[in-house]
Design an enzyme around this catalytic site. Structure first.
Site, PDB file in Angstrom:
ATOM      1  N   ASP A  21      72.324  -8.241  -6.057  1.00  0.00           N
ATOM      2  CA  ASP A  21      72.300  -8.947  -4.980  1.00  0.00           C
ATOM      3  C   ASP A  21      71.471  -8.504  -3.735  1.00  0.00           C
ATOM      4  O   ASP A  21      71.547  -7.205  -3.268  1.00  0.00           O
ATOM      5  CB  ASP A  21      73.899  -9.020  -4.210  1.00  0.00           C
ATOM      6  CG  ASP A  21      74.682  -9.388  -5.340  1.00  0.00           C
ATOM      7  OD1 ASP A  21      74.414  -9.840  -6.351  1.00  0.00           O
ATOM      8  OD2 ASP A  21      76.023  -9.133  -4.629  1.00  0.00           O
ATOM      9  N   GLU A 199      81.594 -15.609  -4.804  1.00  0.00           N
ATOM     10  CA  GLU A 199      81.042 -14.419  -4.258  1.00  0.00           C
ATOM     11  C   GLU A 199      79.790 -14.655  -3.254  1.00  0.00           C
ATOM     12  O   GLU A 199      79.448 -16.102  -3.367  1.00  0.00           O
ATOM     13  CB  GLU A 199      80.145 -13.533  -5.553  1.00  0.00           C
ATOM     14  CG  GLU A 199      81.261 -12.791  -6.473  1.00  0.00           C
ATOM     15  CD  GLU A 199      80.689 -11.914  -7.276  1.00  0.00           C
ATOM     16  OE1 GLU A 199      79.634 -12.206  -7.995  1.00  0.00           O
ATOM     17  OE2 GLU A 199      81.233 -10.756  -7.190  1.00  0.00           O
TER      18      GLU A 199
END
Lengths: 511, 336
Positions: A21, A199
């Site tokens: 990420d 998420e």
């Protein structure tokens, strides 16, 4: 060009090791900072830390030293960074405005809680807050805080955090005046399919058609299916009063990208002109751990500036990035009646802009990273159904995971200008469809911006090192008028990174 | 592959010669192939010859009950030793593999004896069939031995016969090259053709003329030159081209374009600003590395090989004429 034919040159990848990420995206004093989930010790997920890279154009990246390393007691999961202009935290010293990172710390008891670190030298070095964590629900799946400024019902600005209870499929909203003491505001969810984790949320305002009197709020959320770990990012439009987010339609999961490699996208804080720029991780948890690259693993997407129209969100390159790209194509081609195939000797790092007007019955395809007549990836557009599909099944190194070679497709409703009538039309009148594809190919990353960013599609494709052709083709049965501009980007970051180094000379004040 | 060495095993060809029959006949007798119409007399002569010469049929082939192996032969004159036609082998190999066959390749440098030996040996291996290919598109005479199995001519054809063949579409290629220049706005387009008579010489000119006609540009024979099909030919032709007021030139092949580039640079001309250039062949080592990189039309070697296999394995072709494989344009940077 590097010896590693898969390695992107204008998408960020770390020199070595695992990355996932994007974290802590922030603009400060002319420099865009990208922090990211990083394993400093290997190219599999683990030892999670924050890596760091900087850019002035979001195209050429300079990797910086590790920002927040994991320790024996603490892993550093995803989070965000804010510029604390008013020194609300008190972390600033001698008038230096602190950068504050709000990240998820994971301790050895597997508890995920939100913690702070700050930098007084423009992100180059970091200190953890001595009284971490600042927000703890004693949960094992409370993560990915994204913090921004928003006014409360009385118009008073303060910090707002969105974070997820990932497994419970809930978005939690908190507020704070100092980033240290947090007050619960509201919960959005759960809804949608079970067996999915939520998420990397982000929540921000976009002005409808750029009109400041019509702000709308957009929630961006990434989801990961369990157990097969198929990953995707979605957006919801709605209303946020500073306390509660209400989606226009919570049942409509609108994909932010129709490829299979676009995840964990979040936006930059503190951007000039308040433009909203996101980037994501160009990967999918389903097969990310098996991606056949070494010694690096993982790449970020290109930056995308979001804008909101009645038909939805558009994603295009920010002006700062567009300006860094060549204005003049290195090759052009046009055909009044495209019949296939037409081959472009394009290399492995380029921008390919295709503009077509097509008949209803026309189909056009673009084979990418093709060698010996075998493309590693094929984009196919069928005008009759407005469907753009993408497959990477035909060749290339696609066997490292059984589900990598699946086909993706998207219907492009905005691609058709309405026909003046339904009566039979002459040939020229029947070229009623217009298709614009702005395709970036960069080693193993392919990003497609369709119809001026109305839809995007991001995919990885691993091809033979000598696969350097584009094969544009049509079956010739229905007329297609085509125009192509090809821009070679092999050297783009060489020139730009020189500029970047000059910029950084003026950099950190605290050395 | 010669049979002069005493230690080498006796071949099916030698048996055939001794018995006065064809290799196919020997093959049929050895393998008791059903449906083979072979007289008892010939059959006996073959058995005698086998006995006398001590011929031992190929063990692998003998174990096959189907009567054919999973091999396909590819006999080439020089495609393994020329720079750009090797893709014929690549295409044939990939396509054969898809259908469960392995390719046996013999490069003969055009020597008839080597060719005959190669075909014979392939027949002994009971190949499913043979591709017979040449490194440039031309007419050939089909070797007799080839007629004893299924075969397809690749990048060549037999004049006036219905011998199955796949060849590049020279006419379409010439038209495509010319259209690239017309689409870019050029109206006075020179064509430097080759002096060597060939299907390419004829076909590309036909294509050039048809593209002009489709764009309503009058054909001017003065704009068509003939030059040797190499760098020197292209180099020498440029000065003449410039006297014709042409803004664009179509070169018969990439080597000629390479020579033309050299002369253009000597004369201080910019490509494509002063002169747009298109080549033919897509000879990678030339076209991709000229400055600017040369836009050209590809000879579809990979596809020729693949199409040859498909034709061999049963793709129908009712016309009886050679199958034409399109020559795609390859866009680089020499046209503006």
């Amino acid at each position: 060009m590097t010896d590693d034919a898969d390695k992107p040159v204008f998408h960020f990848t770390p020199q070595r090791n695992w990355m996932n990420d994007p974290n802590g995206l922030v603009y400060l004093d002319g420099v865009y900072h990208l922090f990211f989930q990083y394993n400093p010790d290997g190219n599999d997920w683990g030892n999670m830390s924050w890596g760091h890279a900087t850019s002035t154009d979001l195209l050429s990246w300079a990797e910086q030293s590790l920002a927040l390393p994991y320790t024996q007691d603490e892993q550093i999961f995803s989070g965000s960074i804010v510029v604390d202009h008013d020194n609300t935290t008190g972390f600033g010293q001698d008038g230096v405005v602190p950068l504050v990172a709000i990240y998820t710390r994971v301790t050895s008891n597997a508890v995920q809680a939100q913690a702070l670190a700050f930098s007084l030298d423009r992100g180059m070095t970091w200190q953890k807050y001595h009284a971490n964590p600042v927000l703890d629900r004693n949960s094992s799946a409370f993560r990915d805080p994204k913090v921004f400024r928003a006014a409360d019902r009385h118009g008073r600005e303060r910090w707002v955090m969105v974070a997820v209870e990932a497994e419970q499929r809930m978005l939690l909203v908190y507020s704070s005046h100092d980033l240290i003491m947090w007050a619960y505001e509201s919960t959005f969810g759960p809804f949608g399919d079970e067996g999915v984790v939520w998420e990397c949320p982000d929540l921000f305002a976009l002005n409808l058609n750029g009109d400041p009197s019509h702000p709308r709020w957009v929630l961006v959320l990434s989801t990961n299916k369990v157990p097969d770990h198929d990953s995707a990012a979605f957006s919801f439009t709605g209303h946020f009063d500073g306390h509660v987010f209400v989606a226009d339609d919570a049942e409509t999961w609108r994909p932010l990208d129709y490829g299979r490699d676009f995840y964990a996208a979040v936006s930059f804080a503190n951007t000039p002109d308040a433009c909203r720029i996101i980037l994501g991780w160009a990967n999918n948890w389903q097969y990310a751990a098996d991606a056949p690259t070494y010694p690096w693993r993982g790449a970020m997407t290109l930056p995308r500036q979001l804008e909101l129209t009645e038909t939805g969100i558009t994603q295009n390159l920010p002006a700062v990035t567009e300006e860094a790209l060549p204005a003049e194509p290195s090759q052009t081609y046009q055909a009044d009646h495209l019949e296939g195939p037409v081959i472009f000797d394009a290399g492995r790092h380029y921008r390919f802009r295709l503009t077509c007007t097509l008949d209803d019955a026309a189909e056009v395809s673009v084979g990418l990273l093709s060698g010996a007549g075998m493309p590693a990836a094929v984009l196919h557009y069928a005008a009759g159904t407005h469907t753009l599909s993408f497959e990477r099944t035909r060749s290339g190194r696609n066997e490292f995971h059984p589900r990598f070679a699946e086909v993706s497709s998207v219907r492009l409703p905005s691609s058709s200008s309405p026909s003046p009538s339904s009566s039979p039309q002459s040939l020229s009148q029947s070229l009623s469809h217009r298709l614009e594809l702005d395709i970036f190919v960069d080693g193993c990353i392919i990003e497609v911006f369709a119809n001026r960013g109305a839809d995007t599609l991001t995919m990885q494709a691993f091809s033979a090192p000598d696969a350097r052709e584009i094969v544009l083709s049509a079956d010739g049965r229905a007329p297609i008028r085509a125009r192509v501009e090809l821009y070679d980007l092999t050297q783009i970051t060489v020139a730009n990174s020189r500029m970047l180094m000059l910029e950084n000379v003026a950099g950190p004040p605290s050395e | 592959m010669s049979s002069e060495h005493a230690r080498q095993p006796v071949t099916m060809r030698e048996v055939a010669d001794a018995a006065g029959v064809s290799v196919a006949t020997v093959s049929h007798v050895v393998n008791n192939k059903e449906g083979a119409r072979i007289g008892e007399d010939a059959r006996q002569r073959v058995r005698d010859a086998i006995h006398e010469l001590g011929y031992r049929p190929n063990a692998l082939a003998k174990t096959l009950s189907s009567g054919t192996s999973n091999f396909i032969g590819l006999v080439a004159d020089a495609i393994a030793t020329t720079p750009f036609a090797g893709q014929i082998i690549h295409g044939a190999q990939d396509e054969a593999w898809k259908h469960g066959y392995v390719l046996l390749v013999a490069n003969t440098e055009g020597d008839p004896a080597a060719e005959d030996a190669a075909i014979t040996m392939m027949l002994e291996h009971q190949v499913r069939g043979i591709l017979y290919s040449t490194w440039f598109h031309r007419a050939v005479t089909v070797p007799e031995a080839l007629r004893e199995t299924d075969y397809v001519l690749v990048d060549c054809y037999e004049a006036g016969s219905t011998a199955p063949a796949v060849v590049p579409d020279e006419v379409q290629g010439g038209r495509t090259a010319t259209e690239l220049l017309i689409q870019a706005g050029h109206r006075t387009i020179a064509f430097i053709n080759t002096t060597s008579p060939s299907p390419a010489q004829e076909g590309r000119l036909v294509g050039y003329r048809s593209a002009l006609e489709a764009a309503a540009i009058a054909y001017d024979p003065d704009l068509v030159l003939n030059a040797p099909s190499d760098q020197e030919g292209g180099y020498a032709a440029l000065d003449h081209v410039l006297t014709l007021d042409a803004t664009a030139v179509f070169c018969h092949n990439d080597r000629m374009a390479m020579g033309l580039y050299d002369r253009a640079h000597e004369r201080g001309l910019t490509i494509p600003g002063d002169l747009a250039v298109v080549g033919f062949d897509n000879q990678e080592v030339i076209a991709a590395h000229l400055r600017p990189p040369l836009t050209t039309v590809a000879l579809p070697h990979y596809e020729l090989g693949a199409a040859g296999i498909r034709r061999l394995l049963g793709d129908p072709n009712p016309s009886g004429k050679p199958i034409l494989i399109p020559c795609p344009p390859v866009i680089r940077a020499s046209i503006a």
